[in-house]
Design an enzyme around this catalytic site. Structure first.
Site, PDB file in Angstrom:
ATOM      1  N   THR A 130      -0.686  49.072 -13.397  1.00  0.00           N
ATOM      2  CA  THR A 130      -1.938  48.949 -14.153  1.00  0.00           C
ATOM      3  C   THR A 130      -1.726  48.963 -15.660  1.00  0.00           C
ATOM      4  O   THR A 130      -0.807  49.628 -16.170  1.00  0.00           O
ATOM      5  CB  THR A 130      -2.893  50.105 -13.779  1.00  0.00           C
ATOM      6  OG1 THR A 130      -4.028  50.079 -14.642  1.00  0.00           O
ATOM      7  CG2 THR A 130      -2.211  51.456 -13.918  1.00  0.00           C
ATOM      8  N   GLU A 132      -3.534  50.516 -17.568  1.00  0.00           N
ATOM      9  CA  GLU A 132      -3.863  51.863 -18.023  1.00  0.00           C
ATOM     10  C   GLU A 132      -2.598  52.661 -18.373  1.00  0.00           C
ATOM     11  O   GLU A 132      -2.677  53.691 -19.037  1.00  0.00           O
ATOM     12  CB  GLU A 132      -4.676  52.609 -16.966  1.00  0.00           C
ATOM     13  CG  GLU A 132      -6.055  52.036 -16.722  1.00  0.00           C
ATOM     14  CD  GLU A 132      -7.052  52.349 -17.833  1.00  0.00           C
ATOM     15  OE1 GLU A 132      -6.887  53.393 -18.492  1.00  0.00           O
ATOM     16  OE2 GLU A 132      -7.997  51.562 -18.018  1.00  0.00           O
ATOM     17  N   TYR A 154      -5.386  59.101 -13.530  1.00  0.00           N
ATOM     18  CA  TYR A 154      -5.072  57.856 -12.812  1.00  0.00           C
ATOM     19  C   TYR A 154      -3.831  57.193 -13.404  1.00  0.00           C
ATOM     20  O   TYR A 154      -2.899  56.813 -12.678  1.00  0.00           O
ATOM     21  CB  TYR A 154      -6.272  56.913 -12.893  1.00  0.00           C
ATOM     22  CG  TYR A 154      -5.980  55.494 -12.475  1.00  0.00           C
ATOM     23  CD1 TYR A 154      -5.816  55.154 -11.137  1.00  0.00           C
ATOM     24  CD2 TYR A 154      -5.883  54.480 -13.423  1.00  0.00           C
ATOM     25  CE1 TYR A 154      -5.552  53.845 -10.754  1.00  0.00           C
ATOM     26  CE2 TYR A 154      -5.624  53.172 -13.052  1.00  0.00           C
ATOM     27  CZ  TYR A 154      -5.454  52.857 -11.724  1.00  0.00           C
ATOM     28  OH  TYR A 154      -5.197  51.561 -11.351  1.00  0.00           O
ATOM     29  N   LYS A 158      -0.125  56.552 -11.757  1.00  0.00           N
ATOM     30  CA  LYS A 158       0.397  55.187 -11.656  1.00  0.00           C
ATOM     31  C   LYS A 158       1.744  55.041 -12.367  1.00  0.00           C
ATOM     32  O   LYS A 158       2.568  54.216 -11.986  1.00  0.00           O
ATOM     33  CB  LYS A 158      -0.621  54.200 -12.229  1.00  0.00           C
ATOM     34  CG  LYS A 158      -1.746  53.837 -11.276  1.00  0.00           C
ATOM     35  CD  LYS A 158      -1.247  52.958 -10.134  1.00  0.00           C
ATOM     36  CE  LYS A 158      -2.373  52.353  -9.337  1.00  0.00           C
ATOM     37  NZ  LYS A 158      -1.896  51.399  -8.319  1.00  0.00           N
TER      38      LYS A 158
END
Length: 353
Positions: A130, A132, A154, A158
């Protein structure tokens, strides 16, 4: 005649999983999907392919290594696409432990299951990473060499998934890759995600089913692409001669405000924004009604505000086209789909009155 390929998709009932299942079936794959047991079955994204003899569903869970070993041992996939995750950034602040268990350790469990089943030399693994990861960005645009600075539970989970993929690639010479996906949306996006929340609200407001839309930071900037296009890039990554990691993005950036302006325009409502920060409002030019307000409830404890991907590597090495669907086309696809849903809902309401 070449051997028919078998693929296993975790998260097959999600936006990406459903599109990928359709894509792989069109390529002649034998497709297996992994679903979690739940009291409520959410299969609406895949119900149209469940009767396909080449599509199979299995119960397993990324938090349960035994179920993964059993499933992978039975299916013996040539390719695994790990798309399952607790993928909502805001929710990860509320359930950080669960997020870590699934998004971080779930990747490790898949890698170990492949090894335990004796498939390390034959099975190729795609990990849905991701944007992010870049979090509090240290470089714009972000590319494969940009330092990570995760800014949510999150993203931190990840990041473990990303590095454990690279570790198993180096330590065990497994063909496993990360696709660092920037925001990708579609008419199948979950209704709690901001883009779908906007297109759904615009359509419902149009038909008098909703009064107002509340959003968080309207100035947050994202690189938004069409999920259907990104699926092709996932597949191309596993068809390469050598395993590698790729940024999957459009290379264009837009604000939440821009997305809202376009979505409301596509349903026939012209907006103008007034005020700043928490006091900003979206006003219907025709009526003067306030249709969008900012709510502090939707601000994150730490917020990523400037994500922009550089897809140069994927374009050059994989031949992937990140501009197949424009930003304007993406918003219109989503708005048109939700407009049809709202129209049907309004018709049902009118019949009941």
């Amino acid at each position: 005649m070449s051997k028919r390929k078998t693929a296993l998709i975790t998260g097959v009932t999600g936006q990406d999983g459903s599109y990928l299942a359709e894509f792989l079936l069109s390529k002649g794959y034998d497709v297996h999907g992994c679903i979690r047991r739940s009291s409520t079955d959410y299969r609406e994204r895949i119900d149209h392919i469940e009767g396909n003899p080449d599509f199979h569903l299995h119960y397993a869970d990324l938090s349960d290594s035994v179920s993964l070993v059993k499933l992978i041992g039975e299916v013996k996939p040539d390719e695994i696409y790990n798309l399952a995750a607790q993928s909502h950034v805001q929710v990860s602040f509320d359930v950080p432990e669960y997020t870590a268990n699934v998004d971080a350790l779930g990747v490790l469990r898949i890698l170990e299951a492949v090894r335990l089943c004796g498939l390390a030399d034959t099975c190729r693994i795609y990990q849905a990473s991701t944007s992010e990861l870049f979090g509090r960005v240290e470089e714009v645009p972000q590319r494969e060499t940009t330092p990570f600075h995760p800014y949510s539970p999150y993203a931190v989970a990840k990041q473990y998934g990303y590095w454990i993929i690279r570790e198993y690639r180096d330590a065990y010479h497994m063909f496993c890759c990360n696709g660092i996906l920037f925001n990708h949306e579609s008419e199948r996006r979950g209704e709690t995600f901001v883009t779908r929340k906007i297109t759904l609200a615009a359509s419902r407001i149009k038909y008098g089913l909703q009064e107002k839309l509340y959003l968080g930071n309207l100035s947050s900037r994202r690189d938004w692409g069409y999920a259907k296009d990104y699926i092709e890039c996932m597949w191309l990554i596993l068809q390469s001669d050598e395993p590698d990691d790729y940024v999957i993005a459009t290379g264009e950036q837009h604000t939440v405000r821009e997305f809202a302006l376009l979505a409301f325009h596509d349903v026939g409502i012209e907006l103008e924004f007034t005020g700043e920060g928490p006091d900003e409002k979206g006003i219907d030019k025709a009526t003067g009604r306030t249709l969008i307000e900012v709510s502090p409830d939707f601000y994150r404890p730490t917020d990523v505000v400037n994500l922009l991907g550089d897809p140069t590597k994927a374009k050059a090495k994989l031949g992937w086209n990140p501009q197949k669907t424009s930003f304007e086309e993406l918003v219109k696809i989503m708005a048109d789909s939700d407009l049809r849903k709202a129209e049907a809902e309004a018709r049902t309401r009118d019949l009941r009155q």
